[in-house]
Design a protein around this motif. Sequence first.
Motif, PDB file in Angstrom:
ATOM      1  N   GLY A  81       0.808  -1.201   0.000  1.00 39.81           N
ATOM      2  CA  GLY A  81       0.000   0.000   0.000  1.00 39.81           C
ATOM      3  C   GLY A  81       0.845   1.256   0.000  1.00 39.81           C
ATOM      4  N   VAL A  82       0.178   2.398   0.137  1.00 44.24           N
ATOM      5  CA  VAL A  82       0.864   3.688   0.189  1.00 44.24           C
ATOM      6  C   VAL A  82       1.621   3.794   1.504  1.00 44.24           C
ATOM      7  CG1 VAL A  82       0.554   6.181   0.204  1.00 44.24           C
ATOM      8  CG2 VAL A  82      -0.874   4.760  -1.275  1.00 44.24           C
ATOM      9  N   ARG A  83       2.848   4.250   1.449  1.00 45.21           N
ATOM     10  CA  ARG A  83       3.673   4.401   2.645  1.00 45.21           C
ATOM     11  C   ARG A  83       4.088   5.861   2.807  1.00 45.21           C
ATOM     12  NH1 ARG A  83       1.800   0.105   3.138  1.00 45.21           N
ATOM     13  NH2 ARG A  83       2.821  -1.935   3.139  1.00 45.21           N
ATOM     14  N   PRO A  84       4.047   6.389   4.039  1.00 50.19           N
ATOM     15  CA  PRO A  84       4.570   7.741   4.248  1.00 50.19           C
ATOM     16  C   PRO A  84       6.073   7.746   4.061  1.00 50.19           C
ATOM     17  CG  PRO A  84       4.033   6.704   6.354  1.00 50.19           C
ATOM     18  CD  PRO A  84       3.514   5.790   5.274  1.00 50.19           C
ATOM     19  N   PRO A 148      -1.156   8.142   5.900  1.00 52.30           N
ATOM     20  CA  PRO A 148      -0.652   8.954   4.782  1.00 52.30           C
ATOM     21  C   PRO A 148      -1.710   9.882   4.219  1.00 52.30           C
ATOM     22  CG  PRO A 148       0.059   6.675   4.553  1.00 52.30           C
ATOM     23  CD  PRO A 148      -0.927   6.701   5.682  1.00 52.30           C
ATOM     24  N   ALA A 150      -2.223  10.698   1.250  1.00 48.63           N
ATOM     25  CA  ALA A 150      -2.806  10.149   0.027  1.00 48.63           C
ATOM     26  C   ALA A 150      -3.979   9.218   0.325  1.00 48.63           C
ATOM     27  CB  ALA A 150      -1.737   9.394  -0.763  1.00 48.63           C
ATOM     28  N   LEU A 151      -4.072   8.731   1.562  1.00 49.62           N
ATOM     29  CA  LEU A 151      -5.156   7.832   1.952  1.00 49.62           C
ATOM     30  C   LEU A 151      -6.202   8.533   2.810  1.00 49.62           C
ATOM     31  CD1 LEU A 151      -3.016   4.677   2.811  1.00 49.62           C
ATOM     32  CD2 LEU A 151      -4.369   5.082   0.751  1.00 49.62           C
ATOM     33  N   GLU A 156       2.426  13.321   5.210  1.00 45.94           N
ATOM     34  CA  GLU A 156       3.156  12.978   4.000  1.00 45.94           C
ATOM     35  C   GLU A 156       4.448  12.257   4.352  1.00 45.94           C
ATOM     36  OE1 GLU A 156       3.764  16.561   1.869  1.00 45.94           O
ATOM     37  OE2 GLU A 156       1.745  16.626   1.028  1.00 45.94           O
ATOM     38  N   GLY A 192      -1.345   2.071   7.788  1.00 47.30           N
ATOM     39  CA  GLY A 192      -0.589   2.975   6.943  1.00 47.30           C
ATOM     40  C   GLY A 192       0.857   2.547   6.768  1.00 47.30           C
ATOM     41  N   GLU A 197      -2.346  -2.745  -0.389  1.00 47.67           N
ATOM     42  CA  GLU A 197      -3.283  -1.844  -1.048  1.00 47.67           C
ATOM     43  C   GLU A 197      -4.723  -2.248  -0.736  1.00 47.67           C
ATOM     44  OE1 GLU A 197      -3.570   0.099  -5.450  1.00 47.67           O
ATOM     45  OE2 GLU A 197      -3.473  -2.097  -5.358  1.00 47.67           O
ATOM     46  N   GLN A 200      -5.587  -1.407   3.006  1.00 44.87           N
ATOM     47  CA  GLN A 200      -5.764   0.028   3.209  1.00 44.87           C
ATOM     48  C   GLN A 200      -7.087   0.515   2.634  1.00 44.87           C
ATOM     49  OE1 GLN A 200      -2.215   1.787   1.545  1.00 44.87           O
ATOM     50  NE2 GLN A 200      -1.040   1.515   3.441  1.00 44.87           N
ATOM     51  N   GLN A 201      -7.421   0.044   1.437  1.00 46.14           N
ATOM     52  CA  GLN A 201      -8.665   0.492   0.815  1.00 46.14           C
ATOM     53  C   GLN A 201      -9.892  -0.094   1.506  1.00 46.14           C
ATOM     54  OE1 GLN A 201      -8.420  -0.367  -3.374  1.00 46.14           O
ATOM     55  NE2 GLN A 201      -6.712   1.044  -3.724  1.00 46.14           N
TER      56      GLN A 201
END
Length: 454
Positions: A81-84, A148, A150-151, A156, A192, A197, A200-201
């Motif tokens: 997933g998105v990571r800071p 994050p 972005a989520l 950031e 996070g 992915e 997280q979603q």
Amino acid sequence: MSLTNSLRPGGKHGLATTERRDPIGYAVAALSRLAQSELLDRVGLRRQAEQAVHVATRSGFRTLTAASRTFTRAGASSRAGVRPASAPRTGVFDLTPTEDEQLLVDVVTELADEVLRPAAAAADEACAAPEEVLRAGLEVGLPVLGVPEALGGVSEERSAVAGVLVAEALARGDLGLAVASLAPGAVATALGLWGTEEQQQTYLPAFTGEDVPAAALALAEPTVLFDALEPATTATRTDDGYLLTGVKSAVPRAAEAELFVVGAMLEGSPALFLVESSTPGLTVVADPGMGVRAAGLCRLEVHDVRLPGTALLGETDGSTYAECVRLSRLAWCALAVGTGQAVLDYVTPYVKEREAFGEPIAHRQSVAFMVADMAIELQAMRLLTWKAASRAAAGKDVAREVGLARHLCAEKAMRIGLDGVQLLGGHGFVKEHPVERWYRDLRAIGVMEGGVLV
């Protein structure tokens, strides 16, 4: 400084508008919602409801976990997933909070003073956090400080420093209520940092929305000489997922939690698993302790709980689990610093005003030296904790730094609590003064695992 005046003029939430805020700027934007909240005007303790909870916890309860909401499943994906991003390394050793970080501390400190501190005694007696206090924490954005941007979160970059500052400031109001307020954010931060992915979603939209679920990080176990890195809870692979069995203790707000992150041993290495409260086989048992009572601590019994393959959070080699334990211990260090500061702030004016034999007891060298030692030990705890947090934010290995901070905070926090009670004499033994509660809470620093995360 009032909450309203502590926020900058301009912008949607009373902040100066710029084209781009740094991570703490986003955090302050979330926190500014407290200024528009009516909670500070109508915060109450709901004495009748709390009395009912108190009776239930005294007699003990055993129940199935709360029915969780239906989390909307995202499409199957095993991608990370998105990571800071890691915080930039300046090469300068400077732990002074930035202007935005100090603004964040000021706002959360006022939340602790105006909301947590007045509710603390009754919450400790009831073994539960008042709904108004929990809602205040949600309205200032505590659950999304580690998510994050972005989520839908506010960071950031890695937010370990911000998390430590917030935990310390909240604990100055009350450690138990701080744990209760920060518990959902521990699960959101874990998602996070290590979620895929799909995970997280599936789960993070609930934490970034209006109706934030109660959630808990369950690592501790009721085992003699418990080693956090060697959990007795086991996870066994099955054809379609995992089978989880064991008992977790000191789980904050477990009776109402809708999502758990549970630590278990998988094929010789510890790992983390996402467990929804509606999963068959989960049972919550009231387990109030000596301290941290306002967090609503319970045991979570896991009996042959079947989990899908997507429930695994992070790596299976133990690295994710070890990082989770260290970041949790770092959060407890910050809580120890905040509560220790509350003790010092309380006893300092007391010894100056309390007279014996015709003079303030602060004139006695034994008393003055005891207060000075408390201040020295507290500053050492703070510096070690902040240094470990800064390394974590930069993406560096923090095993040594967290180990040092944990050892010092576990030993000296307990000493600060004991000295606080000692300095008040007979007053330190009665509930008229909050120092006895702080002492009980500080005894927990050396034994607590999980619950909070930065």
